[in-house]
Design an enzyme around this catalytic site. Structure first.
Site, PDB file in Angstrom:
ATOM      1  N   ASP A  24      33.663  22.161  17.526  1.00 11.28           N
ATOM      2  CA  ASP A  24      34.000  23.580  17.572  1.00 11.28           C
ATOM      3  C   ASP A  24      34.272  23.902  19.046  1.00 11.28           C
ATOM      4  O   ASP A  24      33.495  23.529  19.915  1.00 11.28           O
ATOM      5  CB  ASP A  24      32.826  24.402  17.047  1.00 11.28           C
ATOM      6  CG  ASP A  24      33.140  25.885  17.020  1.00 11.28           C
ATOM      7  OD1 ASP A  24      34.242  26.238  16.572  1.00 11.28           O
ATOM      8  OD2 ASP A  24      32.294  26.670  17.477  1.00 11.28           O
ATOM      9  N   CYS A  40       0.838  -1.205   0.000  1.00 13.97           N
ATOM     10  CA  CYS A  40       0.000   0.000   0.000  1.00 13.97           C
ATOM     11  C   CYS A  40       0.869   1.250   0.000  1.00 13.97           C
ATOM     12  O   CYS A  40       0.551   2.254  -0.653  1.00 13.97           O
ATOM     13  CB  CYS A  40      -0.911   0.031   1.233  1.00 13.97           C
ATOM     14  SG  CYS A  40      -2.006  -1.383   1.390  1.00 13.97           S
TER      15      CYS A  40
END
Length: 827
Positions: free
Chosen positions: A512, A19
């Protein structure tokens, strides 16, 4: 190029993976649709549209034409303020612009608007706002108007309906089993063969055509639209079995009408268990929806008025008492309290809040009375963004699922073909097939003495009902639902299934420095004294002088002095000397705070503190000399301190086999000093913000898959360049849109938890896909040779789909917390 637009539609009527393929293909055929992804577990379609691509109505029509439904709801809204026909046009156009509205019709005579919309896409609050934005008003709406917005109720209704169908089916099937039991094991056909055969047919009819009619209607809808699905297989299997009932009166074939009822009863039982398990798998969204406050106490002209949360607007001042939920995102105006933010961060320790601090809607105020100004409402709130992100993840697909999707696309037609070939093989080559059945007589349900036609029917029906595309279709989405929900509960927001698959394989994580490894807020770390000055006097002098400064390092000294309860004076004759420091007159004393050069320029020799200065600088700290009335008093060192768990987190990442790198704009010496303290493998120093992307690319060429962890504020290009971008922050200020994964708490422990969650989720996905494929590969051949009784085949089929959903739910038992948390708890 203009960005694509994304819509998420609920889709009803899907019963299996095939489906999914039909709905996806139907949506992709609509002009303006660039991509469509359908999730069987969540029963939602995620559609990407080109700018000005298509209308929602076209999408709903495409789904309908494919044999499925997008649920819609129609409500009537009383409208105030309309005076003429042009008002009607304004209100209609405003309502039609709301995302999720299919149609809107306004009647001037009755002063009402009839709106058809997709529940979950459009809300009553959005309809109200749209009308208000064009100068009109939605008057009070009956409570029933908003009924469609309660997804939990809808799921409960589906579960109740599935339970009812199952119970009715067994009410008729149990007598069949008892009746058949006497015939199968004792050879007693009571009261006679004719009544027995008629009884089987009559008892089977309500099971098949009353409580089982949805299966037949689903099968017919699929076939009438040119495709087949799971319902088609069950309908064919039970239909053929039922037809043996009347056929037994005219042909030498056993009566399997009762077996048809048993197949349907087990099928409906499987559907009920599946609905229940899917409900558990999707409870993360429900939990999040339930977290939100329903009402808020708002100050209006000095009076407290309780209003529904939908009526709170930006700028409203809310009163939040101890034990109450903070209604929506805001900033504290007055009061001080500890707030439980565990629903957002996953961390149990409450966070102290003071005037000026941001608070998150749906978190719990534990102690004091707070006055909070609303800053975000409705879809803009942090909780709404989290819900949206979890829904997006659950609506996405994992790359490994693509193969399963290709299989399920042809699965049902292939199974029907195999069933037809099985029937023909038994009819035309019985001498070949019968010995195969004979080899299975060690199984109590295999009877090689049955007639050829009966064996042909048994084998064909078994092939039809044992094949299970549901297991293939549910294998990935259910694990993704549970994994993304677990992530949200632990402050880990994952944008897509692709991020889950990629994250488990990253070779190196780039951090970072500022705001990620460090707190991003300078703090005083050391105070070195000379010439008989004490720490309090040095901090008092330096803090008073820096009160005139806006520099972050100066503010750190002021905050340290204030934290120690020192009285600070207003600086007189304040002067900031660029690149060197500050000078000021403090309570009649001349104070200097700054570099060696500043001291030298004023005739002071910094030599007595030179050794300490070098040591502090090698520890990645900024050291500032302090002089009072021409005498060197000491040095204050300021550094952006490491987060509490940075060292432990990096150690555990190494234990997990992942390399680490730090990227920073600091000079090489400072960067290496920080890297040594945290145990970083690689250091990328003196990198400007616009150079981060190039550094990530170099690491990708060298190591392969790279994850980048940043605060999401100025790291967006690097987050995008990395194979997985992880934004880390605190509270409502996180740039959720910029990353694949967002860590709400701001602790590096979230990186470890995200990787553990990724690995655990993907492990479940692979287990589920293996089971689904293995089951079909083994069971279908057994059904072909007559070793599988149709009823046992249906039990096996129902079990296979519930097994993959249950296995996905077992993911909840996995502990994704860092191992050092357990060590801390034991300590």
């Amino acid at each position: 190029m203009a960005a694509t637009k994304q819509l998420t539609l609920p889709v009803q009527g899907m019963t299996c993976a095939s489906c999914v393929g039909h709905v996806e293909r139907a949506l992709k055929k609509v002009e303006g649709v660039t991509n469509a992804s359908v999730n069987l577990a969540t029963e939602r379609a995620t559609v990407e549209l080109a700018p000005n691509g298509t209308d929602l109505t076209d999408l709903v029509t495409a789904v309908h034409d494919a044999g499925y439904e997008v649920p819609t709801e129609t409500i009537t809204l009383p409208i105030g303020g309309m005076t003429c026909a042009s008002c009607v046009g304004h209100v209609e156009r405003a309502l039609k612009k709301v995302e999720g509205v299919i149609n809107a019709s306004v009647n001037l005579a009755t002063e009402k608007a009839t709106v058809t919309f997709v529940p979950g896409m459009a809300t009553l609050a959005e309809l109200r706002q749209a009308v208000a934005d064009v100068g009109y008003e939605v008057l009070e709406v009956p409570e029933t108007a908003a009924a469609g917005e309660d997804e939990a109720d809808q799921e409960e209704r589906k579960m109740r309906a599935a339970r009812f169908r199952m119970r009715v089916a067994w009410a008729f099937t149990l007598p069949i089993i008892v009746w058949m039991f006497a015939e199968m094991f004792f050879g007693i056909v009571w009261p006679n063969q004719t009544i027995y055969d008629l009884g089987m047919i009559l008892l089977a009819l309500p099971v098949l055509f009353w409580v089982g009619r949805r299966t037949y209607s689903g099968a017919w809808a699929a076939v009438s639209h040119g495709h087949a699905n799971m319902d088609t297989l069950i309908a064919l299997g039970t239909g053929v079995s039922l037809l043996t009932g009347p056929a037994t009166f005219f042909f030498p074939v056993a009566n399997y009408a009762g077996v048809a009822a048993m197949i349907m009863a087990f099928h409906l039982t499987g559907r009920y268990v599946e609905e229940t398990a899917k409900g558990r798998a999707s409870q993360a969204i429900r939990k999040l929806l339930e977290l939100g406050a329903k009402t808020a106490r708002v100050l209006v002209d000095g009076q407290e008025i309780e209003v529904p949360i939908e009526k709170v607007t930006v700028g409203d001042v809310m009163i939040v008492r101890p034990g109450e939920k903070i209604p929506t995102d805001g900033v504290v105006l007055n009061g001080e309290s500890a707030v439980d933010e565990s629903m957002a961060t996953g961390e149990s320790m409450p966070v102290n809040k003071r005037p000026g601090d941001e608070v998150i809607g749906a978190t719990v105020n534990q102690e004091g009375l707070l006055k909070v100004e609303a800053t975000r409402v409705g879809k803009d709130t942090f909780l709404s963004q989290v819900i949206k992100l979890v829904e997006e993840c659950q609506g996405s697909k994992v790359p490994i699922q693509e193969f399963a999707d290709r299989v399920t696309g042809v699965f049902v037609p292939v199974v029907i073909g195999i069933a037809l070939l099985t029937l023909l093989a038994w009819i035309f080559f019985p001498d070949v097939m019968r010995p195969l059945v004979g080899a299975g007589t060690f199984l109590p349900w295999v009877d090689a003495n049955l007639g050829v036609i009966t064996l042909a029917v048994v084998s064909t029906v078994a092939v039809l009902v044992i094949a299970c595309p549901c297991a293939l279709g549910l294998a990935t989405p259910t694990a993704l639902m549970v994994g993304s929900g677990m992530g949200a509960e632990n402050g880990i927001l994952i944008r897509s299934g692709e991020a889950i698959q990629t994250l488990k394989d990253v070779q190196i994580i780039v951090f970072d420095k500022t705001g990620t490894i460090t707190k991003g807020k300078p703090e005083v770390t050391d105070v070195v004294l000379v010439n008989g000055f004490d720490e309090q006097r040095v901090l008092q002098a330096a803090g008073s002088a820096e009160r005139g400064s806006e520099h972050p390092l100066g503010r750190a000294i002021v905050e340290r002095a204030e934290a120690q309860g020192l009285a600070l004076w207003e600086p007189q004759e304040f002067q900031a000397v660029r690149g060197k420091g500050v000078m000021a007159s403090i309570n009649g004393n001349r104070v200097l705070v700054g570099s060696r050069r500043l001291m030298a320029e004023h005739g002071l020799d910094p030599a007595p503190l030179e050794g300490d200065m070098v040591r502090l600088e090698e520890e990645a700290k900024t050291a500032m000399l302090v002089a009072v009335d021409g005498t060197l008093a000491g040095a204050v060192a300021v550094a952006d301190t490491l987060k509490d768990d940075s060292v432990d987190a990096l150690r555990e990442l190494h234990e997990m086999g992942i390399q680490t790198a730090m990227i920073t704009g600091d000079n090489q010496r400072t960067a290496e000093a920080i890297a040594r303290r945290v145990g970083m493998d690689h250091v990328l120093a003196e990198v400007l913000p616009d150079g981060k992307v190039a550094e990530v690319q170099k690491l990708q060429e060298r190591f392969g898959l790279v994850a980048f962890v940043g605060d999401g504020i100025n790291d967006a290009p690097a987050l995008t360049q990395a194979n997985v971008g992880i934004a880390i922050g605190t509270g409502t200020d996180i740039a959720i849109e910029a990353s694949d994964v967002t860590l709400v708490s701001g602790h590096l422990s979230g990186v470890i938890s995200a990787i553990k969650l990724s690995r655990a989720t993907f492990r479940k996905i692979k287990q589920n896909l293996f089971w689904a494929f293995f089951y079909n590969v083994v069971m279908i051949p057994l059904a072909i040779i007559g070793w599988m009784h149709p009823v046992l085949a249906e039990i096996a089929m129902a079990t296979s789909s519930t097994t993959v959903v249950g296995n996905a739910n077992r993911l909840r038992r996995v502990d994704i917390r860092p191992s050092y948390w357990h060590e801390t708890a034991r300590g």
